[in-house]
Design a protein around this motif. Sequence first.
Motif, short mmCIF file in Angstrom:
data_model
loop_
_atom_site.label_atom_id
_atom_site.label_comp_id
_atom_site.label_asym_id
_atom_site.label_seq_id
_atom_site.Cartn_x
_atom_site.Cartn_y
_atom_site.Cartn_z
N THR A 85 40.61 -10.51 38.22
CA THR A 85 41.54 -10.85 39.10
C THR A 85 42.63 -10.23 39.87
N PRO A 86 42.91 -9.20 39.59
CA PRO A 86 44.16 -8.46 40.24
C PRO A 86 43.42 -7.85 41.67
N LEU A 87 42.12 -7.77 41.69
CA LEU A 87 41.55 -7.22 42.96
C LEU A 87 41.10 -8.53 43.92
N LEU A 88 41.44 -9.87 43.52
CA LEU A 88 41.23 -11.02 44.29
C LEU A 88 41.63 -10.99 45.45
N PRO A 89 42.80 -10.68 45.85
CA PRO A 89 43.55 -10.79 47.11
C PRO A 89 42.79 -9.61 48.11
N SER A 90 42.17 -8.53 47.48
CA SER A 90 41.23 -7.80 48.42
C SER A 90 40.16 -8.38 48.79
N VAL A 91 39.66 -9.42 48.21
CA VAL A 91 38.31 -9.75 48.52
C VAL A 91 38.65 -10.80 49.57
N THR A 92 39.64 -11.35 50.09
CA THR A 92 40.20 -12.28 51.05
C THR A 92 39.69 -11.76 52.39
N CYS A 93 39.98 -10.62 52.52
CA CYS A 93 40.02 -9.82 53.85
C CYS A 93 38.79 -8.82 53.99
N GLY A 94 37.90 -9.00 52.74
CA GLY A 94 36.94 -7.95 52.68
C GLY A 94 37.11 -6.39 52.34
N THR A 95 38.34 -6.11 51.88
CA THR A 95 38.64 -4.71 51.47
C THR A 95 37.85 -4.19 50.36
N VAL A 96 37.57 -5.32 49.27
CA VAL A 96 36.35 -5.15 48.48
C VAL A 96 35.54 -6.09 48.51
N GLU A 97 34.25 -6.36 48.14
CA GLU A 97 33.42 -7.33 48.06
C GLU A 97 33.36 -7.88 46.79
N ALA A 98 33.13 -9.41 46.87
CA ALA A 98 33.26 -10.31 45.69
C ALA A 98 32.47 -9.67 44.47
N ARG A 99 31.05 -9.27 44.75
CA ARG A 99 30.42 -8.81 43.77
C ARG A 99 30.78 -7.42 43.12
N SER A 100 31.75 -6.97 43.64
CA SER A 100 32.23 -5.57 43.32
C SER A 100 33.15 -5.82 42.07
N ILE A 101 33.92 -7.00 41.96
CA ILE A 101 34.79 -7.06 41.03
C ILE A 101 34.37 -8.18 39.87
N VAL A 102 33.17 -8.37 39.68
CA VAL A 102 32.69 -9.52 38.59
C VAL A 102 31.60 -8.49 37.81
N VAL B 55 35.32 1.45 44.21
CA VAL B 55 35.76 2.80 44.82
C VAL B 55 34.92 3.13 46.14
N SER B 56 33.55 2.63 46.06
CA SER B 56 32.87 2.82 47.41
C SER B 56 33.29 1.91 48.25
N ASP B 57 33.63 0.59 47.95
CA ASP B 57 34.27 -0.30 48.94
C ASP B 57 35.43 0.18 49.55
N TRP B 58 36.41 1.04 48.67
CA TRP B 58 37.54 1.39 49.36
C TRP B 58 37.18 2.25 50.31
N THR B 59 36.31 3.47 49.78
CA THR B 59 36.01 4.56 50.84
C THR B 59 35.21 3.84 52.13
N ARG B 60 34.50 2.79 52.03
CA ARG B 60 33.79 2.05 53.06
C ARG B 60 34.66 1.69 54.05
N ARG B 61 35.55 0.98 53.45
CA ARG B 61 36.89 0.53 54.50
C ARG B 61 37.57 1.48 54.98
N PHE B 62 37.79 2.79 54.34
CA PHE B 62 38.57 3.85 54.99
C PHE B 62 37.61 4.37 56.27
N ILE B 63 36.17 4.49 56.01
CA ILE B 63 35.56 5.20 57.13
C ILE B 63 35.25 3.98 58.31
N PHE B 64 34.81 2.74 57.88
CA PHE B 64 34.14 1.81 58.83
C PHE B 64 35.07 0.73 59.03
N GLY B 65 36.23 0.55 58.37
CA GLY B 65 37.12 -0.82 58.76
C GLY B 65 36.35 -1.79 57.71
#
Length: 563
Positions: free
Chosen positions: A80-97, A547-557
Amino acid sequence: HASSSKLLVLLSLSAGSFVAYSDSQAETSTPNLDLAQKDPKKKRIVVLGTGWAGTSFLKDLDISSCDVQVVSPRNYFAFTPLLPSVTCGTVEARSIVEPVRNIVKKRNGEIRFWEAECLKIDAANNRVMCRSNIENLVGNREFSLEYDYLVVAVGAQVNTFNTPGVKENCYFLKEVEDAQKIRAGVIDCFEKAVLPGLSEEERRTNLHFVIVGGGPTGVEFAAELHDFFQEDLVKLYPMVKDLVKITMVQSGDHILNMFDERISSFAERKFQRDGIEVLTGCRVLDVSEKAITMKNKAKGETSSVPHGLVVWSTGVGPRPLVRDFMEQIGQRKQRILATDEWLRVKGCENVYALGDCATIDQRKIMEDISAIFKAADKDNSGTLTVKEFQDVIEDIVIRYPQVDLYLKSKHLMDVTDLLRDPEGRERDEVDIEGFKLALSHVDSQMKSLPATAQVAAQQGAYLSHCFNRMEQCAENPEGPRRFRSTGRHAFRPFQYKHFGQFAPLGGEQAAAELPGDWVSMGHSTQWLWYSVYASKQVSWRTRVLVVSDWTRRFIFGRDSSRI
Ligand code: FAD
């Protein structure tokens, strides 16, 4: 194949990860698809919920001597602590379950999982009634389970405080699906706002995002939304970039008011610089499809503001299942299900409740202490000899470590005074009421624990430890002191250790309150946040994905597709 399995286990262990599993474990036992108990000698444990508390309980439970069944309407654990990051696509939902079945695969026994919702706890008959929520199910969707011990870890639900229109017109941020709905809702607002034929006022309304609640979840969502807009959407929707507005409505005087005031004012200043409007001292009266109505508590003025999307994040309350259970066991007047310090539900011998669905009733301590004194005061004189008194204190301190802390702290004087007369000579007898009076400060200093993942996970680990030692204690009633008592008193009461808390504030900045009154804010704290949240992931799979979602966001937005 064998070496890859070992590697997985090694990697999991080395990271302190909470699931460690290998393919070979699947081969050990034939799954039991029946409700019937395989071995009648084993104690039957039913666990309700697969959130922080439930999974943490299962992770360390020694299942060789018990028959465990788990019931939850979702077959995954959500970080759950990463749920706010899912709301804007910073991380994907499947990455935190993490699938529950990965977590419950065990080598030395079997844990049976049923994807269903518990509808009723029948504590008088040691039974729970459940129903599957799976659509188009062929066959009977209802079943009941009998237990020797029940562990209730069903969490809580969003609290709307019965505010009109909230259920119908607001988004929530509690479950994974909520975060996914918000993500789609935000993109919808932008797509609506750029359609031809709209007036500027209409475009502004579509792009007015209101967040009700200035706690950690609301603040983190506001920060994510602001970043999403500034870093990604502004390039995709340049024609409306000046029309976007984020408003936060908070009923208290400050946002993040459960944090140190340095953090709360840092967050307020940061939001001011970012153009996020913070309305404090405001209570929401009504939310309609088009507008939100609120009252300024100090001025007594009521105003109505048009909105494009409202996220309601004002805290939690008990689920209907827990409310119904509280009525059955005489806790109707309580705000939340009350347990003792051993996490046992008050009034039920074999039902435990942990996590957000319950709270430890600290008031019970004084009742318990009185009972211990009463038992020691055999002649009913209201006094004890110094030796008897010291024995009683030793007993109390074992049961309530917080009393020990109290005795060692500034109130020690009160107690020493009881043991000596005004001339400083040791008394022959000690007045019980005087001691209880001195101790009543302990009561007033007790605060209820916050509804956080940290508390829930520690309670789950504590309870599994108690269950694992139950047999040892029964076999060693005359053994060392730690085994000597019986029943709940064979174990130390639950004690929470606070490891600090984070508040990400956007723009690669975060604030943290760490043990020892240590406060840290800014960019370096954001890096601390990244490392802590990466290390706290429940498996290597989710760790790599996050971690790969964070990296993807840094590179591609972030991805702005509305899927
Ligand atoms: P949950 O994790 O909510 O789990 C409840 C479980 O019970 C779920 O599996 C659910 O499906 C199941 N269930 C529900 N109803 C039934 C039923 N009728 N029968 C059977 N099963 C049922 N805490 C922190 O410490 N740090 C943070 O950074 C943080 N951030 C958060 C961010 C967000 C957006 C949210 C919503 C919460 C956050 N929290 C955080 C709080 C934390 O998530 C909760 O305190 C924690 O989830 C409580 O754990 P739990 O096991 O009691 O409940």
